[in-house]
Every structure is written in structure tokens, then in C-alpha cells.
Scaffold this motif. Structure first.
Motif, short mmCIF file in Angstrom:
data_model
loop_
_atom_site.label_atom_id
_atom_site.label_comp_id
_atom_site.label_asym_id
_atom_site.label_seq_id
_atom_site.Cartn_x
_atom_site.Cartn_y
_atom_site.Cartn_z
N GLY A 197 0.79 -1.23 0.00
CA GLY A 197 0.00 0.00 0.00
C GLY A 197 0.82 1.27 0.00
N ARG A 198 2.09 1.20 -0.35
CA ARG A 198 2.96 2.38 -0.40
C ARG A 198 3.70 2.44 -1.73
NH1 ARG A 198 0.38 3.37 3.37
NH2 ARG A 198 0.99 4.09 5.46
N PRO A 199 2.99 2.51 -2.85
CA PRO A 199 3.69 2.57 -4.13
C PRO A 199 4.55 3.84 -4.22
CG PRO A 199 1.38 3.16 -4.40
CD PRO A 199 1.53 2.63 -3.02
N PRO A 200 5.72 3.76 -4.82
CA PRO A 200 6.62 4.92 -4.86
C PRO A 200 6.00 6.11 -5.58
CG PRO A 200 7.77 2.91 -5.49
CD PRO A 200 6.32 2.56 -5.44
N VAL A 201 6.20 7.30 -4.99
CA VAL A 201 5.73 8.53 -5.64
C VAL A 201 6.81 9.10 -6.55
CG1 VAL A 201 4.15 9.07 -3.75
CG2 VAL A 201 6.50 9.95 -3.68
N ALA A 202 8.03 8.61 -6.41
CA ALA A 202 9.14 9.04 -7.28
C ALA A 202 10.06 7.83 -7.45
CB ALA A 202 9.88 10.21 -6.66
N ARG A 203 10.70 7.76 -8.63
CA ARG A 203 11.47 6.56 -8.95
C ARG A 203 12.63 6.93 -9.87
NH1 ARG A 203 11.10 2.07 -12.62
NH2 ARG A 203 11.04 0.04 -11.58
N LEU A 204 13.84 6.45 -9.54
CA LEU A 204 15.00 6.63 -10.41
C LEU A 204 15.82 5.35 -10.37
CD1 LEU A 204 16.78 8.42 -12.22
CD2 LEU A 204 17.95 9.22 -10.14
N VAL A 205 16.14 4.81 -11.56
CA VAL A 205 16.88 3.56 -11.67
C VAL A 205 18.08 3.80 -12.58
CG1 VAL A 205 16.78 1.11 -12.27
CG2 VAL A 205 14.72 2.28 -11.44
N ILE A 206 19.29 3.63 -12.03
CA ILE A 206 20.52 3.88 -12.77
C ILE A 206 21.33 2.60 -12.83
CG2 ILE A 206 22.66 5.22 -12.87
CD1 ILE A 206 21.25 7.38 -11.20
N GLY A 207 21.53 2.08 -14.04
CA GLY A 207 22.29 0.85 -14.21
C GLY A 207 23.31 0.98 -15.32
N HIS A 208 23.51 -0.12 -16.07
CA HIS A 208 24.52 -0.11 -17.14
C HIS A 208 23.95 -0.56 -18.46
CE1 HIS A 208 25.79 -4.57 -16.78
NE2 HIS A 208 24.74 -4.41 -16.00
N GLY A 209 22.70 -0.14 -18.72
CA GLY A 209 22.12 -0.37 -20.04
C GLY A 209 21.27 -1.60 -20.16
N GLN A 210 20.58 -1.98 -19.07
CA GLN A 210 19.69 -3.14 -19.09
C GLN A 210 18.23 -2.69 -19.13
OE1 GLN A 210 21.03 -6.28 -19.36
NE2 GLN A 210 22.92 -5.10 -19.52
N PRO A 211 17.32 -3.53 -19.61
CA PRO A 211 15.90 -3.17 -19.63
C PRO A 211 15.38 -2.82 -18.24
CG PRO A 211 16.28 -5.15 -20.93
CD PRO A 211 17.56 -4.86 -20.22
N GLY A 212 14.51 -1.83 -18.19
CA GLY A 212 13.91 -1.42 -16.92
C GLY A 212 14.62 -0.27 -16.23
N GLU A 213 15.76 0.16 -16.78
CA GLU A 213 16.49 1.29 -16.20
C GLU A 213 15.99 2.61 -16.77
OE1 GLU A 213 20.60 -1.36 -15.87
OE2 GLU A 213 20.50 0.39 -17.21
N ILE A 214 16.15 3.66 -16.00
CA ILE A 214 15.81 5.00 -16.46
C ILE A 214 17.04 5.69 -17.05
CG2 ILE A 214 15.04 7.29 -15.70
CD1 ILE A 214 13.28 5.84 -13.64
N MET A 215 18.21 5.41 -16.47
CA MET A 215 19.46 5.97 -16.96
C MET A 215 20.54 4.91 -16.90
SD MET A 215 19.89 9.87 -15.75
CE MET A 215 21.05 10.06 -17.12
N ALA A 216 21.59 5.09 -17.70
CA ALA A 216 22.74 4.19 -17.67
C ALA A 216 24.01 4.99 -17.49
CB ALA A 216 22.82 3.36 -18.95
N GLY A 217 24.89 4.51 -16.60
CA GLY A 217 26.21 5.10 -16.45
C GLY A 217 27.25 4.26 -17.17
N ASP A 218 28.52 4.60 -16.98
CA ASP A 218 29.62 3.86 -17.59
C ASP A 218 30.22 2.90 -16.56
OD1 ASP A 218 29.89 5.38 -20.19
OD2 ASP A 218 30.19 7.02 -18.77
N HIS A 219 30.71 1.75 -17.06
CA HIS A 219 31.33 0.77 -16.19
C HIS A 219 32.30 -0.07 -17.01
CE1 HIS A 219 31.74 -2.84 -13.67
NE2 HIS A 219 31.43 -2.06 -12.67
#
Length: 437
Positions: free
Chosen positions: A64-86
Motif C-alpha cells: 500500500g505504499r507505491p513509490p511517488v518518485a522513482r530513479l533507476v541507474i544501471g549499465h544499459g539493461q531493460p527497466g532502467e531510467i538511466m545508464a552510467g559507464d562501467h
């Protein structure tokens, strides 16, 4: 029905991975004790960012507490909002770090922030602190990788130079309540070292970091501006900015190994779990492991107590290192370990009786798309038959090409988690019960 040793080892690896997948460990039951009256926000960073975010999001919604804000940072996989370098930060890491800053500025104060951290975080959001040039930061990260530092040492140094590490992310989120969910990719599972500790105090002093850099002959190469930044102290445990932070270690290398051991035992295999983590030079470690496995093979063959017909599995975990020249070809520490072990297996006798798998639990080893390799007593000769000199390849850090020529590389793809590396070694003179049985 019998399974090949290679297939059986892969099934053990997969059983270990299944035990530390985010959807299995980030359940609503796990999150429920942390739920308060305020709305929630969700931040996920690392190689496992997308699956961790999906699992937390689903659990928070169930509660009952769905997120009101969301940020996902990865390395280029599905479901991410942004990708960094690695593994070396670049412009994408800078953009991700800036986006994180903007996200926090826009975040309401009256929220509980659930933060998922996994391996790779250090580089993916690596932006320089004031006084550190972006090109200098890139150079330092690359130099640390090539110098052969282990993950603990690298993260101790990285956190001194980057914007969100060493508790600085927690300080930026304060005074909001912050709940950290961590998948460990470091020996000892120290939260201050996972992802360079974005939510944790730093227990090391500047003097200790300086001594570490001097020990690896890196201090003088940094230059005065970087030395001055490192001399500044990081957040310590009594800092008020960390007062509203609670951390939960979700999974570790030991959890994956335990699950792999259970899988093997359920198929009638005698299991030997090795508690000492694998550290140090990868090729040296591979040679020692190969020699130990040959000795175990001879003991079983000559023993009046141990039946050589009963398969045995040795399970190791940790993260070795490789010191590389700047012009090194593509490769990774697990491939270097596997090629060295293949040589030891080839010259030690007991051919075709022992098989070894060395792989990164994130599904990627070093700068390649392979997770690692599976080798046995015939691998070295297969590489020779393919027209390569495996000894020369090992000396010039070209294990990737050698193992590829010998058909030993293994590339299962991204796993969705990251708990360091595993090395599984199977001694089997007879067949192995089918992995489908």
C-alpha cells in the motif's frame, strides 16, 4: 540420465544465482517491517538496479505504499531510467550523477526513500568532487583497475574522489528517512565498501588512504589537486546526516555458494565448501587451485576409504585481481584464473577427471561479454590444437582469446544480481546425475 561435468557445474552456478535474485530476496514480507506512514520513493543504482527496483516497487505496491518518485541507474539493461559507464566512469556516469542530484532536489521531504545498491554503483554514478577534474577521475579509476587492487582497496580510494560515495548520498537525502537494501559484492559484506558506501560512514582516515596509495606506488602519480581532496576527511559514524539511515544486507557470495552446495548435495555429490575467500592474483590462484585439485584426484584414486566413483565438488568464492598493462587485450580475472588452472590440470595428470568453472555472478567478466570459463585437463591441448600458444596467451593477459579458441568460454548473459565471483571444481570419474532429475 547422466549430465556432463560442465553442464552440472553450470547448473550449480545457476542454483546459486537463483538464491540471490532480487525477486526472491526483496519480498513484501522482507520490506513490511520498514514501512511507515509516509509515502515512499525508490532509488536503485548498480548492476542489479533494474531487477532490484522492480522487486521493491512490487513489494511497496503490495504493502500500500507505491513509490511517488522513482530513479533507476544501471549499465544499459531493460527497466532502467538511466545508464552510467562501467567499469571506468565517463560522460554517461557524469550525466547519471547530475540526474541523481536533480532527482533529490525535486524529492519531497516527507517521504521514506528506499535505496537499492549493488555492485557497479561506484562507476555508474561517478562524478568528481570539487577539485577533481573529470578526466583525472577517469584516469584514476583506470589506473586502479590496471594496478591490480582488490575491490576493497579500490572502493576505499574511489569514495574519496566521487560525489555520491562515502555517505554523501545519505547526507543529500537527509533529513528524509532512508532505507538501504544492499546486495554485497565485497568480501566481508561491509556496507561502507559496497558501491563505495553511498549510504555509509567511512571508518578509514585520510592518513590510512594515503598509506594505501603509497603502498601501491600510486600516491605521487595522483598530483597535488587529487592529494588535497584525499586529505579531506569523509563522513564518520557520528555525523547527524546519517541519523535516519537504516541498512539491510540482502545477499552475499556465501548465500550463492550455500545454494550451489545444496544443489550439488541433492544430486549425490560430496561437497567441500572452502570458507577462505579467493583473493590476490588471478593466475597465481588458478595455478594453486589446479594443483590442489590434481592432488585431490590422486588421493581419491589411491584411497581405500574414499570411493573415486563418488563425485566431489569444491566451492570457492571471492574476487581475484589482475594487474594489466595499458594495452592489455580484452579479458577478465575469471578467465585468467581458468586458463592458469587449465595448465595445472593438464600437467598434473588426472585428465578428464576434474572440471573447473570460474565466473562472475553478474554474468560478465572484466571487459568481455563472457561470465568466465569452464576448463578441464584437455582444455590446454585444445587451445594448442586451435593454433594458439596458451602459455604465451596467459603471460600477455590474452586468456579470453585462448579460451575462446579452446571452446571454454561461457557467456550466460546478465544475471540480474552481483555477489562477486564463484569458482566451482568437480572431480568426477563417472557420470553425474542429470540436472533434470
Amino acid at each position: 540420465m547422466l549430465s556432463t561435468p560442465a553442464d552440472f557445474l553450470k547448473s550449480c552456478f545457476e542454483a546459486g544465482i537463483a538464491a540471490v535474485l532480487p525477486e526472491r530476496i526483496l519480498t513484501a514480507d522482507r520490506l513490511e517491517p520498514t514501512i511507515g506512514a509516509r509515502p515512499t520513493a525508490l532509488l536503485a543504482i548498480g548492476k542489479a538496479a533494474a531487477p532490484m527496483a522492480a522487486a521493491i516497487d512490487a513489494s511497496l505496491t503490495t504493502l500500500g505504499r507505491p513509490p511517488v518518485a522513482r530513479l533507476v541507474i544501471g549499465h544499459g539493461q531493460p527497466g532502467e531510467i538511466m545508464a552510467g559507464d562501467h567499469p571506468v566512469p565517463g560522460t554517461a556516469s557524469q550525466r547519471a550523477a547530475d540526474a541523481l542530484g536533480s532527482w533529490i532536489r525535486d524529492l519531497p521531504i516527507a517521504v521514506d526513500v528506499h535505496v537499492a545498491v549493488s555492485g557497479g554503483t561506484s562507476a555508474l554514478i561517478a562524478a568528481p568532487l570539487p577539485g577533481v577534474d573529470a578526466d583525472e577521475l577517469h584516469t584514476v579509476f583506470a589506473r586502479l583497475l590496471h594496478a591490480g587492487l582488490d575491490i576493497t582497496e579500490m572502493n576505499l580510494i574511489r569514495k574519496r574522489l566521487t560525489r555520491w560515495s562515502g555517505g554523501r548520498l545519505a547526507a543529500a537525502l537527509a533529513p528524509r528517512r532512508t532505507i538501504g537494501w544492499l546486495i554485497s559484492d565485497v568480501p566481508g559484506d561491509d556496507p561502507s565498501l559496497i558501491g563505495s558506501g553511498p549510504l555509509s560512514a567511512d571508518s578509514w582516515s585520510s592518513a590510512e588512504i594515503t598509506a594505501l596509495l603509497r603502498r601501491h606506488e600510486l600516491w605521487t602519480a595522483l598530483g597535488a589537486p587529487l592529494q588535497q581532496v584525499i586529505a579531506k576527511e569523509t563522513l564518520k559514524s557520528n555525523d547527524r546526516a546519517l541519523a535516519e539511515v537504516e541498512l539491510h544486507i540482502l545477499a552475499s557470495n556465501a548465500d550463492a555458494l550455500a545454494a550451489a552446495a545444496r544443489h550439488a548435495a541433492s544430486h549425490g555429490v560430496r561437497v567441500h565448501a572452502v570458507g577462505t575467500p579467493l583473493l590476490g592474483d588471478a593466475a597465481t590462484t588458478g595455478t594453486k587451485l589446479g594443483a590442489a585439485l590434481i592432488a585431490a584426484h590422486h588421493r581419491a584414486e589411491s584411497s581405500v576409504i574414499l570411493s573415486p566413483e563418488i563425485a566431489e565438488l569444491w566451492l570457492h568464492g571471492g574476487e581475484c585481481v589482475v594487474a594489466l598493462p595499458d594495452d592489455a587485450p580484452p579479458g577478465g580475472r575469471n578467465q585468467a584464473l581458468a586458463l592458469a588452472a587449465a595448465h595445472a590440470l593438464a600437467i598434473g595428470g588426472g585428465r578428464n577427471a576434474t572440471t573447473l568453472l570460474a565466473a562472475g555472478t553478474d554474468g560478465r567478466d572484466g571487459t568481455t561479454d563472457a561470465a568466465g570459463a569452464v576448463v578441464d585437463g584437455d582444455t590446454w591441448e585444445r587451445i594448442r590444437d586451435a593454433g594458439r600458444d596458451p602459455a604465451a596467451d596467459l603471460a600477455r593477459h590474452d586468456a579470453h582469446a585462448a579460451l575462446g579458441a579452446g571452446g571454454a568460454l561461457w557467456a550466460p548473459g546478465p544475471t540480474g544480481t552481483n555477489v562477486m565471483d564463484v569458482v566451482l571444481a568437480l572431480r568426477s570419474r563417472g557420470g553425474i546425475p542429470s540436472v533434470e532429475g
